[in-house]
Scaffold this active site. Structure first.
Site, mmCIF file in Angstrom:
data_model
loop_
_atom_site.group_PDB
_atom_site.id
_atom_site.type_symbol
_atom_site.label_atom_id
_atom_site.label_comp_id
_atom_site.label_asym_id
_atom_site.label_seq_id
_atom_site.Cartn_x
_atom_site.Cartn_y
_atom_site.Cartn_z
ATOM 1 N N GLU A 88 0.552 -0.999 -0.121
ATOM 2 C CA GLU A 88 -0.208 -0.171 0.291
ATOM 3 C C GLU A 88 0.869 1.414 -0.337
ATOM 4 O O GLU A 88 1.989 1.155 0.357
ATOM 5 C CB GLU A 88 -0.775 0.294 1.137
ATOM 6 C CG GLU A 88 -2.157 -1.307 1.252
ATOM 7 C CD GLU A 88 -2.651 -0.944 2.195
ATOM 8 O OE1 GLU A 88 -3.776 -1.683 2.440
ATOM 9 O OE2 GLU A 88 -2.711 -0.381 3.183
ATOM 10 N N CYS A 101 3.586 8.140 1.512
ATOM 11 C CA CYS A 101 3.974 7.699 2.667
ATOM 12 C C CYS A 101 4.654 5.977 1.542
ATOM 13 O O CYS A 101 3.660 5.507 1.495
ATOM 14 C CB CYS A 101 2.806 6.876 3.206
ATOM 15 S SG CYS A 101 3.395 6.149 4.836
ATOM 16 N N CYS A 108 6.544 -7.062 7.413
ATOM 17 C CA CYS A 108 7.717 -6.392 8.420
ATOM 18 C C CYS A 108 7.194 -7.513 10.032
ATOM 19 O O CYS A 108 7.336 -8.001 10.304
ATOM 20 C CB CYS A 108 6.714 -5.728 8.815
ATOM 21 S SG CYS A 108 8.366 -4.590 10.092
ATOM 22 N N CYS A 112 6.056 -4.951 16.684
ATOM 23 C CA CYS A 112 5.500 -3.864 17.361
ATOM 24 C C CYS A 112 4.495 -3.855 17.979
ATOM 25 O O CYS A 112 3.517 -3.999 16.820
ATOM 26 C CB CYS A 112 5.882 -2.232 16.764
ATOM 27 S SG CYS A 112 7.425 -1.986 16.368
ATOM 28 N N CYS A 115 0.990 -1.878 16.143
ATOM 29 C CA CYS A 115 0.895 -1.734 14.923
ATOM 30 C C CYS A 115 1.007 -2.460 13.837
ATOM 31 O O CYS A 115 0.804 -3.818 13.867
ATOM 32 C CB CYS A 115 2.521 -1.795 14.041
ATOM 33 S SG CYS A 115 3.020 -1.080 12.367
ATOM 34 N N GLY A 155 6.772 -1.483 6.617
ATOM 35 C CA GLY A 155 7.978 -2.104 6.582
ATOM 36 C C GLY A 155 9.157 -1.280 7.544
ATOM 37 O O GLY A 155 8.882 -0.618 7.899
ATOM 38 N N GLU A 156 10.593 -2.045 7.281
ATOM 39 C CA GLU A 156 11.333 -1.468 7.889
ATOM 40 C C GLU A 156 12.458 -0.837 6.592
ATOM 41 O O GLU A 156 13.101 -1.471 6.519
ATOM 42 C CB GLU A 156 11.450 -1.993 9.259
ATOM 43 C CG GLU A 156 13.344 -1.981 9.751
ATOM 44 C CD GLU A 156 13.075 -0.253 10.454
ATOM 45 O OE1 GLU A 156 12.507 0.589 11.497
ATOM 46 O OE2 GLU A 156 14.287 0.455 9.228
ATOM 47 N N SER A 187 12.143 6.772 8.490
ATOM 48 C CA SER A 187 11.994 5.983 9.463
ATOM 49 C C SER A 187 12.129 5.151 10.523
ATOM 50 O O SER A 187 11.991 3.765 9.196
ATOM 51 C CB SER A 187 10.285 6.070 9.765
ATOM 52 O OG SER A 187 9.580 6.294 11.583
ATOM 53 N N SER A 210 11.130 6.006 15.464
ATOM 54 C CA SER A 210 10.159 5.503 16.621
ATOM 55 C C SER A 210 10.352 4.798 18.158
ATOM 56 O O SER A 210 10.899 3.766 17.824
ATOM 57 C CB SER A 210 8.842 4.024 15.085
ATOM 58 O OG SER A 210 9.123 4.730 14.039
ATOM 59 N N LEU A 211 10.339 5.809 18.479
ATOM 60 C CA LEU A 211 11.040 5.457 19.525
ATOM 61 C C LEU A 211 9.685 5.123 20.980
ATOM 62 O O LEU A 211 10.250 3.878 21.147
ATOM 63 C CB LEU A 211 10.945 6.696 20.227
ATOM 64 C CG LEU A 211 12.016 6.809 22.029
ATOM 65 C CD1 LEU A 211 13.174 6.235 20.708
ATOM 66 C CD2 LEU A 211 12.615 8.445 22.709
ATOM 67 N N HIS A 212 8.760 5.973 20.980
ATOM 68 C CA HIS A 212 7.496 5.164 22.130
ATOM 69 C C HIS A 212 7.716 4.921 22.994
ATOM 70 O O HIS A 212 6.229 4.493 23.702
ATOM 71 C CB HIS A 212 6.600 3.917 20.485
ATOM 72 C CG HIS A 212 6.880 4.622 19.293
ATOM 73 N ND1 HIS A 212 6.395 5.703 19.285
ATOM 74 C CD2 HIS A 212 6.889 3.547 18.097
ATOM 75 C CE1 HIS A 212 6.438 5.774 17.495
ATOM 76 N NE2 HIS A 212 6.611 4.044 17.517
ATOM 77 N N CYS A 329 -1.738 5.587 9.833
ATOM 78 C CA CYS A 329 -0.326 5.171 10.429
ATOM 79 C C CYS A 329 -0.882 4.166 11.328
ATOM 80 O O CYS A 329 -1.488 3.899 11.929
ATOM 81 C CB CYS A 329 0.574 5.467 11.366
ATOM 82 S SG CYS A 329 1.374 7.209 10.417
#
Ligand code: SAH
Length: 339
Positions: A88, A101, A108, A112, A115, A155-156, A187, A210-212, A329
């Site tokens: 996507e 985006c 992925c 997480c 996600c 994806g990363e 990111s 991406s800390l979170h 997201c």
């Protein structure tokens, strides 16, 4: 080899190797990315024999749009790849430009917990041309120009490092799509060796982490990757990045109700980031039906924001986009894959 995955340097070398002028590569780039022709035969200033060789050596086939949904200032595309997998891509129309985006993998593996994208295990990395195609397809479909690219789709990106770097090289090239480096953002969930490698590439591309969570105990629970690279390692690599590039880093922080959104967390976060001159982007969580986290209320987000501000941290709250088409997201889903 697909031509949309070839950098200008590689194409120049290719022509040189075949006894042609390197400049031919610039002409080809012009046909592909400025004039947007879809066949070699249309490249009317290129000799017949060169066209013949290009046809033998390169393919021009790109993936296809199979579905499009739209909401307020947002379009979500489902794109089918040659091997039948789907990805996507989401376009957001801002007052400063149009931002795309981009997905970097099919599925992925980062896992997480909050996600949606990570619910589909990684099937494979995207090829460079498959990332470039996302821009070409959408610019053509919407008849707009994409001015900003964020690698925040499925994806990363740092788990597909080489292809992503090549993608950036291609879209950034002034002879081609010409998206300014400062308009491109990568990111990452925090793959430390790649943050360091990226620092050395000296690209003027923006880096977002991406800390979170402001401590390892909580981050371990939210993000599997933290068991491999601890917060301390991330901060060290970010310091290294800043030293090498002299650029500011953004930390993304999803606000999860009663999980990471208290004033204690805000103080802890301010402390962790003290002196880095970083930006914090607070992200309202997009709830999804499969995952139990809840969204922090706007008031509480603003309380958190104020605490960071008082502690001299640069902070913004991310504008919400696309929840009506599940394009927000974490909601990008390869539903076709799951069937
Ligand atoms: N793997 C990379 C690129 C994906 S970016 C990374 O982790 O940075 C996607 C961004 O959206 C990340 O910051 C991610 O943490 C965030 N995100 C994931 N799920 C979300 C959700 N449900 N609501 C809001 N943001 C989410």
């Amino acid at each position: 080899m697909n031509i949309y995955g070839v950098t200008l340097e590689e194409l120049s070398d290719y022509f040189e190797k075949h006894g042609e002028k390197k400049f031919k590569a610039v002409q080809i780039y012009d046909w592909l990315y400025k004039k947007r022709v879809k066949t070699f035969d249309e490249m009317s200033n290129i000799k017949k024999e060169v066209i013949q060789r290009l046809k033998q050596d390169f393919s021009l086939n790109i993936p296809a749009i199979v579905k499009k949904q739209s909401g307020k200032d947002v379009y979500k595309y489902l794109i089918k790849l040659k091997d039948g997998n789907h990805i996507e891509a989401v376009v957001m129309i801002h007052n400063y430009g149009n931002s795309l985006c981009v997905s970097s993998q099919v599925g992925c593996n980062m896992g997480c917990t909050f996600c949606e994208s990570g619910r589909c295990k990684k099937k494979r990395n995207l090829d460079t041309y498959e990332m470039v195609s996302q821009i070409l397809l959408i610019e053509e479909d919407l008849k707009i120009r994409i001015s900003h690219v964020v690698l925040m789709g499925i994806g990363e990106p740092f788990d597909n490092y080489d292809n992503v770097m090549k993608f950036i090289n291609i879209i950034n090239n002034g002879k081609g799509i010409d998206i300014g480096a400062r308009h491109i953002t990568i990111s990452t969930c925090g793959i430390v060796p790649k943050i360091r490698e990226f620092a050395l590439s000296k690209l003027q591309v923006n880096l977002a982490i991406s800390l979170h969570a402001p401590n390892d105990e909580l981050r371990n629970k939210l993000m599997k990757i933290n068991k491999v690279y601890k917060l301390e390692d991330i901060i060290e690599s970010v310091k290294f990045y800043i030293k090498k590039t002299n650029r500011r880093v953004t930390f993304e922080y999803i606000m999860l109700k009663d999980v990471n959104d208290t004033s204690k967390h805000a103080l802890e976060l301010a402390n962790l980031l003290k002196g880095l001159n970083a930006y914090v982007n607070l992200i309202p969580y997009n709830e999804t039906s499969h995952i139990n986290f809840k969204k922090t209320s706007h008031d509480k987000v603003m309380q958190f924001y104020d605490i960071l501000r008082k502690n001299k941290i640069n902070v913004t709250v991310r504008k919400e986009f696309g929840s009506e088409v599940s394009a927000a997201c974490g909601q990008l889903r390869t539903k076709e894959e799951e069937k």
